[in-house]
Design a protein around this motif. Structure first.
Motif, PDB file in Angstrom:
ATOM      1  N   HIS A   2      28.343  45.363  68.307  1.00  0.00           N
ATOM      2  CA  HIS A   2      29.081  44.761  69.234  1.00  0.00           C
ATOM      3  C   HIS A   2      28.108  43.797  69.572  1.00  0.00           C
ATOM      4  N   PRO A   3      28.760  42.566  70.257  1.00  0.00           N
ATOM      5  CA  PRO A   3      27.934  41.453  70.716  1.00  0.00           C
ATOM      6  C   PRO A   3      26.807  41.642  71.577  1.00  0.00           C
ATOM      7  N   ASP A   4      26.951  42.643  72.648  1.00  0.00           N
ATOM      8  CA  ASP A   4      25.825  43.134  73.374  1.00  0.00           C
ATOM      9  C   ASP A   4      24.824  43.797  72.739  1.00  0.00           C
ATOM     10  N   ASP A   5      25.144  44.244  71.560  1.00  0.00           N
ATOM     11  CA  ASP A   5      23.877  44.797  70.771  1.00  0.00           C
ATOM     12  C   ASP A   5      22.662  43.774  70.142  1.00  0.00           C
ATOM     13  N   LEU A   6      23.504  42.573  70.131  1.00  0.00           N
ATOM     14  CA  LEU A   6      22.602  41.512  69.381  1.00  0.00           C
ATOM     15  C   LEU A   6      21.601  40.938  70.408  1.00  0.00           C
ATOM     16  N   THR A   7      20.417  40.611  70.043  1.00  0.00           N
ATOM     17  CA  THR A   7      19.243  39.994  70.596  1.00  0.00           C
ATOM     18  C   THR A   7      19.648  38.435  71.000  1.00  0.00           C
ATOM     19  N   GLY A   8      18.977  37.766  71.772  1.00  0.00           N
ATOM     20  CA  GLY A   8      19.278  36.434  72.188  1.00  0.00           C
ATOM     21  C   GLY A   8      19.327  35.466  70.794  1.00  0.00           C
ATOM     22  N   PRO A   9      18.375  35.659  69.946  1.00  0.00           N
ATOM     23  CA  PRO A   9      18.387  34.801  68.911  1.00  0.00           C
ATOM     24  C   PRO A   9      19.605  35.119  67.903  1.00  0.00           C
ATOM     25  N   GLU A  10      19.940  36.183  67.774  1.00  0.00           N
ATOM     26  CA  GLU A  10      21.033  36.924  66.833  1.00  0.00           C
ATOM     27  C   GLU A  10      22.301  36.344  67.396  1.00  0.00           C
ATOM     28  N   SER A  11      22.558  36.222  68.738  1.00  0.00           N
ATOM     29  CA  SER A  11      23.632  35.712  69.491  1.00  0.00           C
ATOM     30  C   SER A  11      23.806  34.441  69.194  1.00  0.00           C
ATOM     31  N   LEU A  12      22.718  33.527  69.046  1.00  0.00           N
ATOM     32  CA  LEU A  12      22.729  32.248  68.927  1.00  0.00           C
ATOM     33  C   LEU A  12      23.209  31.885  67.275  1.00  0.00           C
ATOM     34  N   LEU A  13      22.643  32.851  66.600  1.00  0.00           N
ATOM     35  CA  LEU A  13      23.068  32.706  64.991  1.00  0.00           C
ATOM     36  C   LEU A  13      24.476  33.102  64.726  1.00  0.00           C
ATOM     37  N   LEU A  14      24.998  34.053  65.372  1.00  0.00           N
ATOM     38  CA  LEU A  14      26.397  34.553  65.588  1.00  0.00           C
ATOM     39  C   LEU A  14      27.104  33.178  66.083  1.00  0.00           C
ATOM     40  N   LEU A  15      26.694  32.711  67.099  1.00  0.00           N
ATOM     41  CA  LEU A  15      27.575  31.308  67.570  1.00  0.00           C
ATOM     42  C   LEU A  15      27.367  30.346  66.531  1.00  0.00           C
ATOM     43  N   ALA A  16      26.488  29.952  66.135  1.00  0.00           N
ATOM     44  CA  ALA A  16      26.450  28.907  65.164  1.00  0.00           C
ATOM     45  C   ALA A  16      27.329  29.412  63.839  1.00  0.00           C
ATOM     46  N   GLU A  17      27.310  30.453  63.341  1.00  0.00           N
ATOM     47  CA  GLU A  17      28.022  30.921  62.096  1.00  0.00           C
ATOM     48  C   GLU A  17      29.486  30.722  62.390  1.00  0.00           C
ATOM     49  N   SER A  18      29.957  31.149  63.506  1.00  0.00           N
ATOM     50  CA  SER A  18      31.233  30.963  63.958  1.00  0.00           C
ATOM     51  C   SER A  18      31.626  29.659  64.217  1.00  0.00           C
ATOM     52  N   LEU A  19      30.796  28.758  64.675  1.00  0.00           N
ATOM     53  CA  LEU A  19      31.169  27.205  64.757  1.00  0.00           C
ATOM     54  C   LEU A  19      31.171  26.424  63.417  1.00  0.00           C
ATOM     55  N   LEU A  20      30.460  26.984  62.643  1.00  0.00           N
ATOM     56  CA  LEU A  20      30.417  26.568  61.162  1.00  0.00           C
ATOM     57  C   LEU A  20      31.467  26.844  60.461  1.00  0.00           C
ATOM     58  N   GLN A  21      31.991  28.224  60.497  1.00  0.00           N
ATOM     59  CA  GLN A  21      33.063  28.637  59.646  1.00  0.00           C
ATOM     60  C   GLN A  21      34.203  27.900  60.348  1.00  0.00           C
ATOM     61  N   LEU A  22      34.494  27.896  61.648  1.00  0.00           N
ATOM     62  CA  LEU A  22      35.539  26.940  62.354  1.00  0.00           C
ATOM     63  C   LEU A  22      35.348  25.626  61.598  1.00  0.00           C
ATOM     64  N   LEU A  23      34.455  25.045  61.803  1.00  0.00           N
ATOM     65  CA  LEU A  23      34.344  23.492  61.140  1.00  0.00           C
ATOM     66  C   LEU A  23      34.729  23.518  59.611  1.00  0.00           C
ATOM     67  N   GLU A  24      34.264  24.372  58.979  1.00  0.00           N
ATOM     68  CA  GLU A  24      34.752  24.550  57.575  1.00  0.00           C
ATOM     69  C   GLU A  24      35.958  24.664  57.187  1.00  0.00           C
ATOM     70  N   ALA A  25      36.734  25.670  57.992  1.00  0.00           N
ATOM     71  CA  ALA A  25      38.039  26.106  57.706  1.00  0.00           C
ATOM     72  C   ALA A  25      38.960  25.407  58.175  1.00  0.00           C
ATOM     73  N   GLY A  26      38.936  24.626  59.499  1.00  0.00           N
ATOM     74  CA  GLY A  26      39.971  23.656  60.193  1.00  0.00           C
ATOM     75  C   GLY A  26      39.470  22.336  59.942  1.00  0.00           C
ATOM     76  N   GLY A  27      38.351  21.967  59.893  1.00  0.00           N
ATOM     77  CA  GLY A  27      38.113  20.638  59.908  1.00  0.00           C
ATOM     78  C   GLY A  27      37.462  20.098  61.448  1.00  0.00           C
ATOM     79  N   GLU A  28      37.343  19.002  61.521  1.00  0.00           N
ATOM     80  CA  GLU A  28      36.657  18.468  62.911  1.00  0.00           C
ATOM     81  C   GLU A  28      37.845  18.486  63.881  1.00  0.00           C
ATOM     82  N   ASP A  29      39.174  18.223  63.627  1.00  0.00           N
ATOM     83  CA  ASP A  29      39.718  18.071  64.709  1.00  0.00           C
ATOM     84  C   ASP A  29      40.215  19.461  65.045  1.00  0.00           C
ATOM     85  N   ALA A  30      40.234  20.618  64.416  1.00  0.00           N
ATOM     86  CA  ALA A  30      40.344  21.895  64.918  1.00  0.00           C
ATOM     87  C   ALA A  30      39.403  22.425  65.496  1.00  0.00           C
TER      88      ALA A  30
END
Length: 124
Positions: free
Chosen positions: A26-54
Motif C-alpha cells: 500500500h502506498p502508506d507502507d512506502l518510505t519517503g524515498p520509495e514514494s518518490l521513486l514510485l512517483l517518478a516511475e509513474s510519471l516516466l511510464q505516463l510519459l513513455e506510454a502517452g507522450g508529452e501531451d498526455a
C-alpha cells in the motif's frame, strides 16, 4: 530497500510500481524515498506510454502548482533512469511550464470577467 550509498537498485522503481498496482504494498507502507521513486516511475511510464501531451494533460488535470511540485520531486527522486529524468526535466521546462502559464492566464481572465459581471449586475 536501498542498494548501498542511498541509491536505488535499477529495478526497484518498477518493482514498487508492480507491487503497489497488485496491492501487495500500500502506498502508506512506502518510505519517503520509495514514494518518490514510485512517483517518478509513474510519471516516466505516463510519459513513455502517452507522450508529452498526455503527460502534461494528466499532470495539469488536478492542480497546476502540484504538477510542478510532482515533477520536481520525481526529478530529485534518485530514479535510476537518467534519460527518463532528463525527459521529465525537458517536459517541466517546456510544455508543462508553457501550458501551466497559459492556464493561469485563462483563469485570471475568467476571474476578471466574473468580477466585472457581478459588479455590473449590482448597479442596475
Amino acid at each position: 530497500m536501498g542498494a548501498g550509498a542511498g541509491s536505488p537498485r535499477p529495478g526497484a522503481p518498477t518493482s514498487l510500481s508492480v507491487l503497489t498496482h497488485r496491492e501487495v504494498l500500500h502506498p502508506d507502507d512506502l518510505t519517503g524515498p520509495e514514494s518518490l521513486l514510485l512517483l517518478a516511475e509513474s510519471l516516466l511510464q505516463l510519459l513513455e506510454a502517452g507522450g508529452e501531451d498526455a503527460a502534461v494533460d494528466s499532470l495539469l488535470f488536478q492542480d497546476r502548482s502540484k504538477a510542478s511540485e510532482a515533477v520536481a520531486a520525481a526529478i530529485a527522486s534518485g530514479h535510476p533512469d537518467q534519460a527518463g529524468l532528463a525527459a521529465l526535466r525537458s517536459l517541466a521546462d517546456g510544455p508543462l511550464r508553457e501550458r501551466s502559464a497559459l492556464l493561469g492566464r485563462l483563469n485570471a481572465a475568467r476571474a476578471r470577467r466574473s468580477t466585472a459581471r457581478s459588479k455590473g449586475k449590482g448597479r442596475r
